[in-house]
Design an enzyme around this catalytic site. Structure first.
Site, short mmCIF file in Angstrom:
data_model
loop_
_atom_site.label_atom_id
_atom_site.label_comp_id
_atom_site.label_asym_id
_atom_site.label_seq_id
_atom_site.Cartn_x
_atom_site.Cartn_y
_atom_site.Cartn_z
N ASP A 82 -7.82 6.07 -6.04
CA ASP A 82 -7.60 7.35 -5.36
C ASP A 82 -6.32 8.03 -5.85
O ASP A 82 -5.29 7.39 -6.04
CB ASP A 82 -7.50 7.06 -3.85
CG ASP A 82 -7.52 8.31 -3.02
OD1 ASP A 82 -8.14 9.31 -3.45
OD2 ASP A 82 -6.92 8.31 -1.94
N GLY A 211 -7.67 12.01 6.67
CA GLY A 211 -8.47 11.77 7.87
C GLY A 211 -7.64 11.52 9.11
O GLY A 211 -8.07 11.82 10.23
N THR A 212 -6.43 11.02 8.92
CA THR A 212 -5.59 10.68 10.09
C THR A 212 -5.30 11.92 10.94
O THR A 212 -4.96 12.98 10.39
CB THR A 212 -4.26 10.07 9.59
OG1 THR A 212 -4.55 8.84 8.95
CG2 THR A 212 -3.29 9.84 10.76
#
Ligand code: 13P
Length: 407
Positions: A82, A211-212
């Protein structure tokens, strides 16, 4: 061998309106916590290795554990690289065992982002590896406070997204619709209308970074509009950090073991919550049945050399071969050997680990292989046999095939 093609896994999620968690792992507690969560929930999962974390740990040392965890898993797993910084770092990640790569050139102007991503996609696809591209810019830093790295959010445009996906040939697209990486105060405002247009335009699985900090409802609406992969790290790191602080409060003189007690469980609980919410729980059996297994290949060469060649000359050929072949994309390992029995049919061997059947062609046709094979090796090893093997695993009962309750 529940490593599967990441592209197949994402398309399953995309078709069935759920999202797979791509959970950032940077040590064994995270790796074990995420894998336990996936197995408890019978969920497909992506193990996400984020290049900006490589300063905190040795990627080369962690990756064999990541691959081993995926291979022994009872649920389908993909391993994703990533926010890579270059083509070379993506090649390195594939060599280490990743079967999905994302090199983040999203901060570049559109045409440069497109050109760089196209080169990465060509290299990775030749090795059978899934490619994620990003268009638009998601600011912030994973594991940190988003306010400390405010950056300038750039939204993804649907028209550009279509051109980018078509021309760069990426398998999935990370979009910027209002999320940020890292811990934030309050919840961000997301642009669902934009997301719906992008989804309609590109027709490939969409990816959310940062996403957090999103609410349950935000996750549901993202998934309803084509998001099939959600990258998630900071909340796992915060859950781990909370557990360490609690341990320290209870036992102020505690050593390393006492401080880290329960961290793996804290990560597991957070990952399980996401898996349930994002709808991937209970999907493992279908995904395993419908996705191609990720098969590595062993390229094996047994050979003899003429008697006038000394052992040290053979060793020099092996050294030159290792040096020439090691940076060919898709080459995972190179081992050379000599038979223990001096009277066997063949005296020496090469064992070349390749990331996939597709990587065999890349290897054969690569100029570095052609040069070494034609100029150095073949003239010295006319008597040889070459085979490419893929692994066959005896069938075993997978957790994924067992009935699931609670989903
Ligand atoms: P968070 O750390 O905000 O969850 O984002 C993770 C991420 O997007 C990794 O690419």
């Amino acid at each position: 061998m529940p490593l599967v093609h990441m592209n197949d896994m994402l398309h399953h999620a995309y078709r069935h309106n759920y999202a797979v968690g791509a959970f950032g792992v940077d040590n064994l507690d995270f790796l074990e916590g995420v894998m336990q969560a996936a197995e408890n929930c019978r969920a497909p999962v992506i193990l996400n290795l984020i290049e900006s974390h490589f300063g905190h740990y040795d990627f080369e040392l962690l990756m064999p554990s990541v691959v081993a965890a995926a291979r022994r898993a009872a649920v389908p797993v993909a391993i994703n690289f990533d926010h890579g910084t270059s083509l070379v770092s993506a090649e390195h990640a594939i060599r280490a065992g990743c079967n999905g790569v994302m090199v983040d050139t999203s901060a570049l102007p559109f045409s440069e982002n497109l050109r760089e991503t196209r080169d990465i996609a060509a290299m990775a696809h030749a090795c059978g590896v899934t490619v994620e591209g990003e268009l638009g810019y998601v600011p912030g830093v994973e594991g940190d406070s988003a306010e400390e790295h405010p950056g300038e959010l750039a939204y993804t445009s649907a028209a550009e997204a279509k051109a980018y996906v078509d021309r760069a040939g990426v398998d999935c697209l990370a979009v910027s619709v209002g999320t940020v990486h890292g811990r934030m105060r309050g919840t961000p405002k997301l642009d669902y209308a934009r997301l719906a247009k992008i989804n309609e335009a590109v027709g490939v699985p969409l990816v959310i970074h940062g996403g957090t900090g999103l609410s349950d409802d935000q996750f549901r609406r993202l998934i309803a509009n084509g998001v099939a992969k959600i990258n998630y790290y900071t909340a796992l790191a915060d859950a781990a950090g909370r557990r360490v602080r609690e341990n320290a409060a209870v036992d102020r003189k505690g050593g390393h073991g006492a401080l880290l007690a329960g961290v793996r469980d804290a990560v597991r609980v957070e990952a399980e919550h996401c898996i349930r919410l994002w709808g991937s729980g209970g999907r493992a059996a279908e995904v395993l049945a419908q996705c191609r297994p990720w098969q590595e290949v062993e390229h094996v060469v047994f050979y003899n050399v003429p008697s006038e060649l000394s052992e040290s000359e053979v060793a020099a050929i092996m050294r030159e071969g290792k040096e020439s072949l090691k940076s060919i994309p898709g080459v995972r390992s190179i081992r050379t050997g000599r038979a223990i029995q001096p009277d066997g049919k063949y005296r020496y061997c090469w064992l070349i680990g390749l990331s996939s059947p597709a990587a065999v062609e890349v290897y054969r046709n690569h100029p570095a292989h052609q040069r070494f094979a034609n100029k150095v090796f073949r003239p010295a090893a006319a008597d040889r046999i070459t085979l490419d093997f893929e692994e066959i695993e005896p069938q075993r009962t997978l957790l994924a095939t067992l009935p699931v309750s609670g989903f």
